[in-house]
Structures are given as structure tokens and as C-alpha cells.
Design an enzyme around this catalytic site. Structure first.
Site, PDB file in Angstrom:
ATOM      1  N   HIS A   1       2.827 -11.425  25.786  1.00  0.00           N
ATOM      2  CA  HIS A   1       3.970 -11.025  27.439  1.00  0.00           C
ATOM      3  C   HIS A   1       3.718  -9.781  27.682  1.00  0.00           C
ATOM      4  O   HIS A   1       3.763 -10.399  29.522  1.00  0.00           O
ATOM      5  CB  HIS A   1       5.570 -10.722  26.288  1.00  0.00           C
ATOM      6  CG  HIS A   1       6.305 -12.190  26.342  1.00  0.00           C
ATOM      7  ND1 HIS A   1       6.272 -12.786  27.376  1.00  0.00           N
ATOM      8  CD2 HIS A   1       7.123 -12.336  25.040  1.00  0.00           C
ATOM      9  CE1 HIS A   1       7.309 -13.778  26.907  1.00  0.00           C
ATOM     10  NE2 HIS A   1       7.597 -13.541  25.850  1.00  0.00           N
TER      11      HIS A   1
ATOM     12  N   ALA B   1     -13.771 -20.022  25.784  1.00  0.00           N
ATOM     13  CA  ALA B   1     -13.042 -20.898  26.958  1.00  0.00           C
ATOM     14  C   ALA B   1     -13.752 -20.899  28.249  1.00  0.00           C
ATOM     15  O   ALA B   1     -14.163 -20.167  28.437  1.00  0.00           O
ATOM     16  CB  ALA B   1     -12.190 -19.579  27.273  1.00  0.00           C
TER      17      ALA B   1
ATOM     18  N   HIS C   1       5.408 -19.720  18.139  1.00  0.00           N
ATOM     19  CA  HIS C   1       5.344 -19.101  16.884  1.00  0.00           C
ATOM     20  C   HIS C   1       4.197 -19.259  15.290  1.00  0.00           C
ATOM     21  O   HIS C   1       3.702 -18.489  14.801  1.00  0.00           O
ATOM     22  CB  HIS C   1       6.598 -18.938  16.382  1.00  0.00           C
ATOM     23  CG  HIS C   1       7.228 -18.434  16.674  1.00  0.00           C
ATOM     24  ND1 HIS C   1       8.020 -18.679  18.414  1.00  0.00           N
ATOM     25  CD2 HIS C   1       8.064 -16.705  16.485  1.00  0.00           C
ATOM     26  CE1 HIS C   1       8.836 -17.405  18.393  1.00  0.00           C
ATOM     27  NE2 HIS C   1       8.815 -16.853  18.434  1.00  0.00           N
TER      28      HIS C   1
ATOM     29  N   CYS D   1      17.409  -4.363  16.296  1.00  0.00           N
ATOM     30  CA  CYS D   1      19.037  -3.898  16.140  1.00  0.00           C
ATOM     31  C   CYS D   1      19.271  -2.852  17.588  1.00  0.00           C
ATOM     32  O   CYS D   1      19.113  -1.893  17.609  1.00  0.00           O
ATOM     33  CB  CYS D   1      18.680  -2.884  14.817  1.00  0.00           C
ATOM     34  SG  CYS D   1      20.239  -1.909  14.830  1.00  0.00           S
TER      35      CYS D   1
ATOM     36  N   ASP E   1       5.607  -0.123  18.636  1.00  0.00           N
ATOM     37  CA  ASP E   1       6.342   0.762  19.606  1.00  0.00           C
ATOM     38  C   ASP E   1       7.606   1.301  19.867  1.00  0.00           C
ATOM     39  O   ASP E   1       8.017   2.415  20.057  1.00  0.00           O
ATOM     40  CB  ASP E   1       4.931   1.630  20.638  1.00  0.00           C
ATOM     41  CG  ASP E   1       5.329   0.505  21.907  1.00  0.00           C
ATOM     42  OD1 ASP E   1       5.655  -0.742  21.347  1.00  0.00           O
ATOM     43  OD2 ASP E   1       4.791   0.347  22.945  1.00  0.00           O
ATOM     44  N   GLY E   2       8.217   0.152  20.041  1.00  0.00           N
ATOM     45  CA  GLY E   2       9.893  -0.073  20.178  1.00  0.00           C
ATOM     46  C   GLY E   2      10.498   0.825  18.950  1.00  0.00           C
ATOM     47  O   GLY E   2      10.958   1.526  19.024  1.00  0.00           O
TER      48      GLY E   2
ATOM     49  N   ASP F   1       0.687  -8.882  19.095  1.00  0.00           N
ATOM     50  CA  ASP F   1       0.340  -8.551  20.142  1.00  0.00           C
ATOM     51  C   ASP F   1      -1.120  -7.729  20.280  1.00  0.00           C
ATOM     52  O   ASP F   1      -1.202  -7.013  21.651  1.00  0.00           O
ATOM     53  CB  ASP F   1       1.182  -7.971  21.296  1.00  0.00           C
ATOM     54  CG  ASP F   1       1.517  -9.008  21.627  1.00  0.00           C
ATOM     55  OD1 ASP F   1       1.417 -10.360  21.087  1.00  0.00           O
ATOM     56  OD2 ASP F   1       3.482  -8.533  21.835  1.00  0.00           O
TER      57      ASP F   1
ATOM     58  N   SER G   1       0.407  -0.873   0.048  1.00  0.00           N
ATOM     59  CA  SER G   1       0.492   0.508  -0.707  1.00  0.00           C
ATOM     60  C   SER G   1       1.034   1.239   0.309  1.00  0.00           C
ATOM     61  O   SER G   1       0.487   2.350  -0.533  1.00  0.00           O
ATOM     62  CB  SER G   1      -0.995  -0.431   1.482  1.00  0.00           C
ATOM     63  OG  SER G   1      -1.346   1.058   1.091  1.00  0.00           O
TER      64      SER G   1
HETATM   65  P1  ADP Z   1       9.076  -3.685  18.689  1.00  0.00           P
HETATM   66  O1  ADP Z   1       8.830  -2.156  17.502  1.00  0.00           O
HETATM   67  O2  ADP Z   1       8.076  -4.769  17.920  1.00  0.00           O
HETATM   68  O3  ADP Z   1       8.053  -3.045  19.854  1.00  0.00           O
HETATM   69  P2  ADP Z   1      11.131  -3.186  19.648  1.00  0.00           P
HETATM   70  O4  ADP Z   1      10.940  -2.925  21.266  1.00  0.00           O
HETATM   71  O5  ADP Z   1      12.305  -4.499  19.981  1.00  0.00           O
HETATM   72  O6  ADP Z   1       9.868  -3.772  18.806  1.00  0.00           O
HETATM   73  O7  ADP Z   1      12.211  -1.994  18.751  1.00  0.00           O
HETATM   74  C1  ADP Z   1      12.613  -2.924  17.251  1.00  0.00           C
HETATM   75  C2  ADP Z   1      13.760  -1.899  17.238  1.00  0.00           C
HETATM   76  O8  ADP Z   1      13.173  -0.254  17.104  1.00  0.00           O
HETATM   77  C3  ADP Z   1      15.291  -1.788  18.320  1.00  0.00           C
HETATM   78  O9  ADP Z   1      15.441  -3.336  17.998  1.00  0.00           O
HETATM   79  C4  ADP Z   1      15.716  -0.643  18.006  1.00  0.00           C
HETATM   80  O10 ADP Z   1      16.556  -1.040  16.675  1.00  0.00           O
HETATM   81  C5  ADP Z   1      14.804  -0.399  17.678  1.00  0.00           C
HETATM   82  N1  ADP Z   1      14.737   0.871  18.565  1.00  0.00           N
HETATM   83  C6  ADP Z   1      13.723   0.831  19.864  1.00  0.00           C
HETATM   84  N2  ADP Z   1      13.881   1.719  20.965  1.00  0.00           N
HETATM   85  C7  ADP Z   1      15.155   2.404  19.930  1.00  0.00           C
HETATM   86  C8  ADP Z   1      15.104   4.204  20.732  1.00  0.00           C
HETATM   87  N3  ADP Z   1      15.049   4.540  21.925  1.00  0.00           N
HETATM   88  N4  ADP Z   1      16.122   4.928  20.012  1.00  0.00           N
HETATM   89  C9  ADP Z   1      16.208   4.252  19.030  1.00  0.00           C
HETATM   90  N5  ADP Z   1      16.395   2.717  18.177  1.00  0.00           N
HETATM   91  C10 ADP Z   1      15.549   1.988  18.736  1.00  0.00           C
END
Ligand code: ADP
Length: 344
Positions: A196, A211, A274, A98, A128-129, A152, A47
Site C-alpha cells: 500500500h 518486468a 493474499h 486492536c 511499526d504500528g 512490505d 528463537s
Molecule cells: P503493523 O504493526 O503491521 O504496522 P498496525 O499499524 O495495524 O500494524 O498496528 C498493530 C497494532 O498495534 C494496532 O492494532 C494496535 O493494537 C497497536 N498500536 C498501533 N499504534 C498504537 C498506539 N499509538 N498506541 C497503542 N497501540 C498501538
């Protein structure tokens, strides 16, 4: 140079003429997937690419999330190159976690890659990470928009994230099979599903699979409550109850062991694991990918940054990253209460 799509865009979004002027300044955008993969990410990539192309923008893909940004693992994407992926699980751009990108050196390398390719705007598909990484880039003037992608469904600010619906359907299908064998042998089954931090999958699966009891991480665990629910179900004649445990709530093996020591029927434990992440995305996740991808590109073209596209009610909207970071994910406890009522 003509801009035939600009007219169409005006019709599509009924935007003022000024928008056309902005659209016709040729832009270069990029898209990446980051964090855990989720079915429907490919629909979102498709998209983003096709919408960017519709608006005559150049669009690049970055492989392996932020790791690929550091390593300059970049490829040109075209409408044709994202053909035949809408039905595929996982992500064709691949994904990564990463740690290096969280460091100033890693971030600088990533920015250098974006600058090298003339990338002005970036769409990050992830959780959100991943949006924190995008937020870090925005501090250096890169325009960033996030698309919520995680099975999730635990990202604050959006009702739905890509992948959740497929994961729930996969788990329900598996449990329907388990139910067949459970009823044939009069067994009690404890089934562990993913989640988690979040009981979202457990609650939806528990509702849909009927359930007898659901354990989620957002609520205190009370083994006696589970026992009482199973006994009540048994009293009214249910011989093969199913207990759903979110992985972050309790260890399913321990729950099984506890039940074995307290109820007469045979107890089996199954961890779905998984398989919930994989498989062809559901229609809903493909549609979400389509809606979110289009909106993400539209927001970039409007000059918006530091926002996540989101579903609110039945409307696609945008939420600032700061709001996503500040708010806590909340469990849908309403589902829990309803599931309890229906289990009796
Ligand atoms: P998700 O996006 O599924 O929540 P993660 O929390 O593992 O997954 O975050 C994915 C990736 O985003 C991390 O491995 C990293 O590369 C990047 N990331 C997360 N937090 C930060 C941060 N505070 N600063 C820079 N990069 C970040």
C-alpha cells in the site's frame, strides 16, 4: 541452583563477567505477534523462546497480539512447545489489530495482565504500528524490544523485515507461471502485488521477474511512461511483457484498461493478493527469525528497552523506536533504475 548456560553465553557473545550476574537473576519475558502476519514469524517466536530458555528465563506467549494482552490470553512456552513450527507460515500465536489498545483503558488492562504474570520484558513481532503499542507500554516501565515482521519491508531503520523474502519469492514463482501462458499467447500481463505504502515488493519482484515496467506508490504515476516502455520492449521483439503494479500505486484493472486502449496485444490483469502472505517461509526469513529472536532476548537481558532489532548491511543491530517513528520509509529507487535498464 546452577547456571550452566551462563558460561556458554559468555563464550557466545564474549561479554564481561558482570553479564553473567545479570543473567542469573531469573526473569520472566513474553512474546507476541501483532498487526499483519508474515511468514517467518514462527521462526522468530521459536528463537525468542529457545534463547530465553537458554538463559534460564521463563517465557510466556500472548495470543492475538495486544487483544490477547487485554483479554489475559497468555500461555507458558517451552523449547518443546515451539518445535515443528519453523517451516510454518502465519503465526502460531495468532495476531490481531486492536484499536482498544490505543485507549488508556485498553493499555491499563494490558499492563494489568503483564503485572499479573510477572512479565518484566516483552518482545513484539510486528510492524511499526505494533512498535507504537510497545512504546506506550515502555512508558509504564515494561521493557520492550521489537522484531520487524512485515512482508512490505517498509519499516525505517532496517534493511530487512521478516516475511519480505518469502512474499517476493512467492510472487516471482506465480509470475513465472503467468509468463508461460503470456508467451504462449503473446499477451501483455499486468500483475498487482502487495504494498500500500511501499513499492519494495514490486521493485524486487519486478527485478527478479524481468518486468518491462514497475509502478510504485513512492513515485508519481505516468501512464505514458509505461506505454513508452512497453512499445520499446515490443520494438526489440518482446511479445509478452509484464507490468508490475504495487497495490498502492494504481489500480491494476485501470492500468490494464489503459493499456488495452493503447496497445495492439491482448492485455490480462492478475491480482496476486493474499497468496503473498502465506506459505512456508523462505530460508532467509527463517534465518532472520533466528537472528532477530536471539538478539531481542539478549537485549532484554542487557536491560535495553524501546529498540527494534534490525539488519544493517549484513549486521544485526538495534535501532531506537523513536528513530523508527521519526524516519520515513524510502523506496529503493536504485532498483527501479536498474530494472528500467534491464527491461530495454
Ligand atoms: P503493523 O504493526 O503491521 O504496522 P498496525 O499499524 O495495524 O500494524 O498496528 C498493530 C497494532 O498495534 C494496532 O492494532 C494496535 O493494537 C497497536 N498500536 C498501533 N499504534 C498504537 C498506539 N499509538 N498506541 C497503542 N497501540 C498501538
Amino acid at each position: 541452583m546452577s547456571y550452566p548456560h551462563a558460561k556458554a553465553s559468555m563464550a557466545l557473545y564474549t561479554l564481561p563477567n558482570q553479564f553473567i550476574v545479570e543473567v542469573i537473576t531469573m526473569k520472566t519475558f513474553a512474546v507476541l505477534t501483532s498487526g499483519g502476519d508474515a511468514p517467518g514469524m514462527n521462526a522468530a517466536i521459536r528463537s525468542v523462546v529457545r534463547t530465553a530458555s537458554f538463559y534460564e528465563c521463563r517465557i510466556l506467549g500472548i495470543r492475538h497480539g495486544y487483544q490477547g494482552m487485554i483479554d489475559d490470553d497468555v500461555l507458558e512456552l517451552t523449547p518443546g512447545s515451539v518445535g515443528d513450527i519453523i517451516q510454518r507460515g502465519g503465526t502460531v500465536l495468532q495476531t490481531a489489530r486492536c484499536e482498544a489498545f490505543k485507549t488508556p483503558v485498553g493499555l491499563a488492562k494490558g499492563i494489568a495482565t503483564l503485572q499479573k504474570h510477572g512479565i518484566e520484558g516483552l518482545v513484539v513481532i510486528g510492524g511499526d504500528g505494533s512498535f507504537r503499542g510497545a512504546y506506550a507500554l515502555a512508558q509504564y516501565g515494561i521493557q520492550v524490544i521489537g522484531i520487524p515482521g512485515t512482508i512490505d519491508n517498509d519499516i525505517p531503520g532496517t534493511d530487512e523485515s521478516i516475511g519480505f523474502d518469502t512474499a517476493v519469492n512467492t510472487a516471482v514463482e506465480a509470475i513465472d507461471r503467468i509468463r508461460d501462458t503470456a508467451s504462449s499467447h503473446d499477451r501483455t500481463y499486468v500483475v498487482e502485488v502487495m504494498g500500500h505504502r511501499s513499492g519494495a515488493i514490486a521493485l524486487s519482484v519486478g527485478m527478479a521477474a524481468g518486468a518491462a515496467s514497475i509502478l510504485i506508490p513512492e513515485e508519481p504515476q505516468d501512464p505514458d511512461r509505461v506505454l513508452a516502455q512497453l512499445n520499446k520492449a515490443r520494438e526489440r521483439g518482446k511479445k509478452h511483457p509484464i507490468v508490475i503494479v504495487a497495490e498502492g500505486a494504481a489500480c491494476a484493472m485501470d492500468v490494464g484498461e489503459f493499456l488495452r486502449n493503447h496497445i495492439a496485444s491482448e492485455v490480462r490483469v492478475t491480482v496476486l493478493g493474499h497468496i503473498q502472505r502465506g506459505g512456508s517461509p523462505s530460508a532467509r526469513d527463517r534465518i532472520l527469525g533466528g537472528l532477530y529472536g536471539t538478539e531481542a532476548v539478549r537485549l532484554l537481558l542487557e536491560g535495553m528497552t524501546n529498540h527494534m532489532v534490525a539488519m544493517c548491511g549484513a549486521r544485526v543491530t538495534a535501532v531506537p523506536f523513536t528513530e523508527v517513528f521519526d524516519r520515513q520509509h524510502e523506496a529503493n529507487l536504485f532498483y527501479h533504475r536498474i530494472a528500467d535498464i534491464l527491461a530495454v
